[in-house]
Design an enzyme around this catalytic site. Sequence first.
Site, short mmCIF file in Angstrom:
data_model
loop_
_atom_site.label_atom_id
_atom_site.label_comp_id
_atom_site.label_asym_id
_atom_site.label_seq_id
_atom_site.Cartn_x
_atom_site.Cartn_y
_atom_site.Cartn_z
N GLU A 1 0.80 -1.22 0.00
CA GLU A 1 0.00 0.00 0.00
C GLU A 1 0.84 1.28 0.00
O GLU A 1 0.41 2.31 -0.50
CB GLU A 1 -0.97 0.02 1.19
CG GLU A 1 -2.12 -0.98 1.06
CD GLU A 1 -1.79 -2.34 1.64
OE1 GLU A 1 -0.60 -2.61 1.93
OE2 GLU A 1 -2.73 -3.16 1.80
N PHE B 1 -11.61 -6.91 13.93
CA PHE B 1 -10.55 -7.40 13.05
C PHE B 1 -10.20 -6.34 12.01
O PHE B 1 -11.08 -5.77 11.38
CB PHE B 1 -11.01 -8.70 12.36
CG PHE B 1 -9.99 -9.22 11.37
CD1 PHE B 1 -8.74 -9.64 11.80
CD2 PHE B 1 -10.26 -9.26 10.01
CE1 PHE B 1 -7.79 -10.09 10.90
CE2 PHE B 1 -9.33 -9.72 9.10
CZ PHE B 1 -8.08 -10.14 9.54
N GLN B 2 -8.93 -6.09 11.86
CA GLN B 2 -8.40 -5.07 10.95
C GLN B 2 -8.98 -3.68 11.20
O GLN B 2 -9.20 -2.90 10.28
CB GLN B 2 -8.59 -5.49 9.48
CG GLN B 2 -7.73 -6.71 9.13
CD GLN B 2 -7.57 -6.95 7.64
OE1 GLN B 2 -8.47 -6.68 6.86
NE2 GLN B 2 -6.41 -7.48 7.24
N LYS C 1 -17.41 -0.21 6.43
CA LYS C 1 -17.90 -1.24 5.52
C LYS C 1 -19.43 -1.23 5.40
O LYS C 1 -19.97 -1.47 4.32
CB LYS C 1 -17.43 -2.62 6.00
CG LYS C 1 -17.79 -3.71 5.02
CD LYS C 1 -17.06 -5.00 5.24
CE LYS C 1 -17.45 -5.97 4.12
NZ LYS C 1 -16.79 -7.25 4.22
N MET D 1 24.90 8.15 1.64
CA MET D 1 24.82 9.42 2.35
C MET D 1 25.12 9.22 3.84
O MET D 1 25.79 10.04 4.46
CB MET D 1 23.43 10.05 2.16
CG MET D 1 23.33 11.49 2.61
SD MET D 1 24.55 12.57 1.82
CE MET D 1 23.56 13.31 0.51
#
Lengths: 165, 579
Positions: free
Chosen positions: B56, B118-119, B168, B485
């Site tokens: 993502e 959940f999630q 949802k 760097m």
Amino acid sequence: MRRILSILLENEPGALSRIVGLFSQRGYNIESLTVAKTDDESLSRITISTRGDQRVLEQITKQVNKLVDVLKVRELTERPNVEREVVLVKMLAENNEQREEIKRCSDIFRGQIIDVTAKVYTVQLLGTSEKVEAFIDVMRENGSIIETVRSGVVGIGRGDKALKP
Amino acid sequence: MNNDERPMLTGAQMVVKSLEDLGVKYLFGYPGGAVLDIYDALFEHQSIEHILVRHEQAAVHAADGYARSTGDVGSVLVTSGPGATNTITGIATAYMDSIPLVVLSGQVPTTVIGEDAFQETDMVGCSRPIVKHSFLVKRAEDIPEAIAKAYYIARTGRPGPVVVDLPKDIVSPLIKAPYYLPKEINIRSYKPSTKGHPRQIKKAVDVLCKAKRPVLYTGGGIISAEASAELTALAEKLNAPVTNTLMGLGGISGVHPQYVGMLGMHGTYEANKTMHNADVIFAVGARFDDRVTNNVTKFCPNATIVHVDVDPTSISKTIQAHVPVVGEAKRVLQQVLELMEHENVTNDKDEMARWWNQIDQWREVDSLGYTKSADKIMPQQVVECLYEVTNGDAYVTSDVGQHQMFAAMYYPFKKPRQWINSGGLGTMGFGLPAAMGVKLAFPDSYVACVTGDGSIQMNIQELATCMQYGIPVKIININNSSLGMVKQWQSMFYDGRHSHSYMDSLPDFVKLAEAYGHVGMRVSDPRELKSVMEKAFAMKDKLVFLDINVDPSAHVYPMQVKGGTIDDMVLASKDGENK
């Protein structure tokens, strides 16, 4: 220097957390914060007491203004204003001596005893933050404080200018 | 449109229809439980192309690259919980660089929010410090307005990312509501200023015309406001030198005679000298970042500062402006030009000739000069070669580190939006996914991702996305087998104690590219560099991973001395030692 900011913002979930988050994220301090809806229920008004020099205050004001939910920000302490804060002080009042001292001090400060139980008096005082602090100091010296609770300061500009959308 | 004419749609259909009606072409995303209904509505959808990334974070960077190269709002769709939290680095990257994005995140049903479902993640809370604004939508009928507002807020004023969190149950196929997308957005608490205040414009013009040693210091605001033409016109009218920040490269052509190069930590000698000695700094769409100013208490002591920015918080945040002007760069520059035209005023051309005489002396130092080697490829040389091979026309994305600075310094960008990098946040792993977004927007242009062996591994999984959608970017991997760097700083400031900056067991990048179905090439000999790079760019339909082994001892110079003035710098000497 102590400053009072007045913020007019949308009365929406999450709006307060954006203000509080901004202060912590940018390292500005909050001495007190009050929030409630206004006479127009779609709007909330927040009063924040903070500390900082003119430059910090300018940044805070601009940062708060930048939040999408915020309609108006004003530094109240820039202009003539009135401020008030409420404190409730719960004192031990087990004997006459204690009770009389509480009553005497409350009267001097124009406080009110608003709750009495067998061993405890609760005193309410309304005034500027400075007066509230002086009152707490006196009560601490002349009695036994069980607990205190302060409302945080609210303020409003004098005259016909208003914080309106 | 009255209620009877409004089509009845599910929340999921409204999401897709809103995006379609707002003109979204590419949606970068990754499906999951909370957004299954939205993905179902997207299935076989015609006008929006969904790009399935492999992480993502890359979805956000890809949308970001799309936004930076086109100027349109980038669009992202992810699921709740880990899908949402994986976008955080991407959102923070866009926030720091003021890039317009809308991130649609799934959320658990409103009925279980707060129950550690959940999630479940409080996405609005997690992203709050790094978004311009966010919405948690609670009713299906509110979806189109929230999305329309999100796009409006993202692209107006100082642009930035906006999150729209979609539980949802409100996108469920069971609930239908009337669809209406507002054409005009009016938010009473959000009125970004566009025009500069005439009094401030007047002051700015007065200061500019009286200046004997002016400099135009401009940043990303020129790019996002499409103000390149106005900037160039003002620079030419005044015959003033122009320096760009890392975010502002391409704001004026990198080959314009009045351009003195990038300023700041790795700016050119002449850019930093010009700033330090200027009597007027005309800053537009730049924010006096710490990577520019060096020690703020010693910053440009003799300069009167005019600061133009669309965001009032940027003005006088770190450096006090003498003439603040709040407004969009394009509009304000037009106002300045119009006023100069109208009052027929300009600056003293003799003074300017003296100023240029001085600047030309600084230029003679040739602070970007470096020594080539017969048997080792120098990283600077890679970027110069890239410029030659692509005729200076490529979109160049970069990751973060030495290669980023080399790309910024040695590829003169002729146009705005050609240079795409994570300037503010400094996000390693940005380059490849950003290049995907650019290549989708400009399929016929050269798109090169200049990266390093450290950065490329942070989002290397996107090679699969490039294969799936046929996105033939060119990866220019400046491979020095180390975190260059970090190593440079350790060499300079930590007595050469190279703590954990060496990349042991690097993958064989050629084989790795081939494993993903792409072409891999390797070059270590400076004599072969150009021909290999030409071969890579000739393969128009292939992603080529060009692994270039460079001299690992190369440092990025010039470099500011920490705590000093803006022009307190270490330069490279021609024999490779510092001077």
